[in-house]
Scaffold this motif. Sequence first.
Motif, PDB file in Angstrom:
ATOM      1  N   TYR A  69       0.757   0.834   6.852  1.00  0.00           N
ATOM      2  CA  TYR A  69       0.103   2.106   6.532  1.00  0.00           C
ATOM      3  C   TYR A  69       1.095   3.256   6.355  1.00  0.00           C
ATOM      4  CZ  TYR A  69      -3.385  -0.625   9.147  1.00  0.00           C
ATOM      5  OH  TYR A  69      -4.161  -1.631   9.640  1.00  0.00           O
ATOM      6  N   LEU A  74       1.225   6.086   7.835  1.00  0.00           N
ATOM      7  CA  LEU A  74       0.557   7.391   7.822  1.00  0.00           C
ATOM      8  C   LEU A  74       1.235   8.338   8.801  1.00  0.00           C
ATOM      9  CD1 LEU A  74      -3.200   6.272   7.804  1.00  0.00           C
ATOM     10  CD2 LEU A  74      -1.740   6.834   5.848  1.00  0.00           C
ATOM     11  N   LYS A  94       0.951  10.428  11.799  1.00  0.00           N
ATOM     12  CA  LYS A  94       0.004  10.387  12.915  1.00  0.00           C
ATOM     13  C   LYS A  94      -0.520  11.772  13.294  1.00  0.00           C
ATOM     14  CE  LYS A  94       2.142   6.230  14.874  1.00  0.00           C
ATOM     15  NZ  LYS A  94       2.822   5.649  16.056  1.00  0.00           N
ATOM     16  N   VAL A  98      -6.724  13.010   7.827  1.00  0.00           N
ATOM     17  CA  VAL A  98      -6.890  12.238   6.600  1.00  0.00           C
ATOM     18  C   VAL A  98      -6.625  13.134   5.388  1.00  0.00           C
ATOM     19  CG1 VAL A  98      -8.606  11.085   5.132  1.00  0.00           C
ATOM     20  CG2 VAL A  98      -8.480  10.542   7.585  1.00  0.00           C
ATOM     21  N   ASN A 152      -2.880  13.925   5.087  1.00  0.00           N
ATOM     22  CA  ASN A 152      -2.110  12.756   4.681  1.00  0.00           C
ATOM     23  C   ASN A 152      -2.215  12.544   3.177  1.00  0.00           C
ATOM     24  OD1 ASN A 152      -0.670  10.645   6.548  1.00  0.00           O
ATOM     25  ND2 ASN A 152      -2.329  11.470   7.809  1.00  0.00           N
ATOM     26  N   PRO A 174      -5.355   9.476  12.121  1.00  0.00           N
ATOM     27  CA  PRO A 174      -5.212   8.018  11.988  1.00  0.00           C
ATOM     28  C   PRO A 174      -5.689   7.220  13.200  1.00  0.00           C
ATOM     29  CG  PRO A 174      -3.319   9.085  11.001  1.00  0.00           C
ATOM     30  CD  PRO A 174      -4.141  10.175  11.636  1.00  0.00           C
ATOM     31  N   HIS A 175      -5.444   7.718  14.413  1.00  0.00           N
ATOM     32  CA  HIS A 175      -5.837   6.945  15.603  1.00  0.00           C
ATOM     33  C   HIS A 175      -7.360   6.906  15.779  1.00  0.00           C
ATOM     34  CE1 HIS A 175      -5.963  11.038  17.352  1.00  0.00           C
ATOM     35  NE2 HIS A 175      -6.848  10.525  18.201  1.00  0.00           N
ATOM     36  N   ARG A 215      -7.684   3.186   7.707  1.00  0.00           N
ATOM     37  CA  ARG A 215      -6.300   3.677   7.598  1.00  0.00           C
ATOM     38  C   ARG A 215      -5.648   3.183   6.310  1.00  0.00           C
ATOM     39  NH1 ARG A 215      -6.272   2.846  13.358  1.00  0.00           N
ATOM     40  NH2 ARG A 215      -5.316   0.783  13.161  1.00  0.00           N
ATOM     41  N   GLN A 216      -5.943   1.926   5.955  1.00  0.00           N
ATOM     42  CA  GLN A 216      -5.349   1.420   4.726  1.00  0.00           C
ATOM     43  C   GLN A 216      -5.931   2.123   3.499  1.00  0.00           C
ATOM     44  OE1 GLN A 216      -2.720   0.552   3.471  1.00  0.00           O
ATOM     45  NE2 GLN A 216      -2.521  -1.600   4.114  1.00  0.00           N
TER      46      GLN A 216
END
Length: 353
Positions: A83, A85, A87, A91, A94, A130-131, A138-139
Amino acid sequence: MHVEVRNLNKHFGGFHAVKDVSFDIEKGHLIGLLGPSGGGKTSILRMLAGLETPDGGDIAFHGQVVNDIPPQERGIGFVFQNYALFKHMSVYDNIAFGLQVKKIPKPQIKERVMELVELTGLKGFEHRYPHQLSGGQRQRVAFARALAPEPQLLLLDEPFAAIDAKIRQELRSWLRDLIERVGITSIFVTHDQDEAIEVADEIMIINQGRVEQKGTPWDIYKEPKTPFVATFIGESTIVEEASILKGFETGFDEQARALIRPEYIELGGDHDFPVLSATEQGIVRHLHFRGSEWLVEVDVKGHKLVTYRSLEKETLQPGQKVRVFIHRAYLFNEEESWIEENRLKFDPMPVII
């Protein structure tokens, strides 16, 4: 984007990772790089992205050689298997990151991000971190972030490797639909045959740094061009001496081996086959229930062959004697492979009245 690769080579110390690789990819196609681990797939992908420098050969996008062009100027989106990303970013942030780096005006950034949120099925998750997302979500964020700057080429390095099997299956179909809607040339690396066959327009089989074969999944499965491809693709059984099988007495190459796929084997009794001379005697060893069919293991002359059997047919039992008819096989030696039909089924024994 039309991609051309000519005589590409890459060494890592004394290891020759990519060996004189050449291929073309048409604009808008989704290509799968398939092969065993360590075969050179990711090295090819990283050279396309500009993350590794070729030791020889050329990479051209739309006819322009890009060997010396830095990654950020190649018009490429890259999706990693982990991923990658940020953290500490939501979203939304990102996905917006690449656009912010390019100093795109905020109203345009918002419009593009919300378009991608809708396209990737992330509506309502824009302010999560992300968490707070599942692996599949996430993908999807990683895909959206890669697509945000509107790249001409999308590169994916085993994008589903970190996702559990059920979600991975769902994402395959989703990715196929997404690429078709966006219309972007895409290349993805995988060692999962099912994934490559289901998703890709074409597959390139990579082994020991070389392209063994390039073609549609159907063409590669039906007509493998090299011994490696024949043994690598699909479920199969290898019989070391093809000449022991009825109908496959090769004559010109007694050292040929036979690769036999399950769908080319038929089981039955004496009354099921008009040409018994083309069949083998076999003994059922094991049956495995696979939901929609049986997977049957049958012993023929000391070799374990595997085939499928419909649930509609009589259920076989371990130890049962059966007739085994092999329709065709892939024969191969150290240098080549070829398809051969069971010759005896075309030449039945004459009936004397």
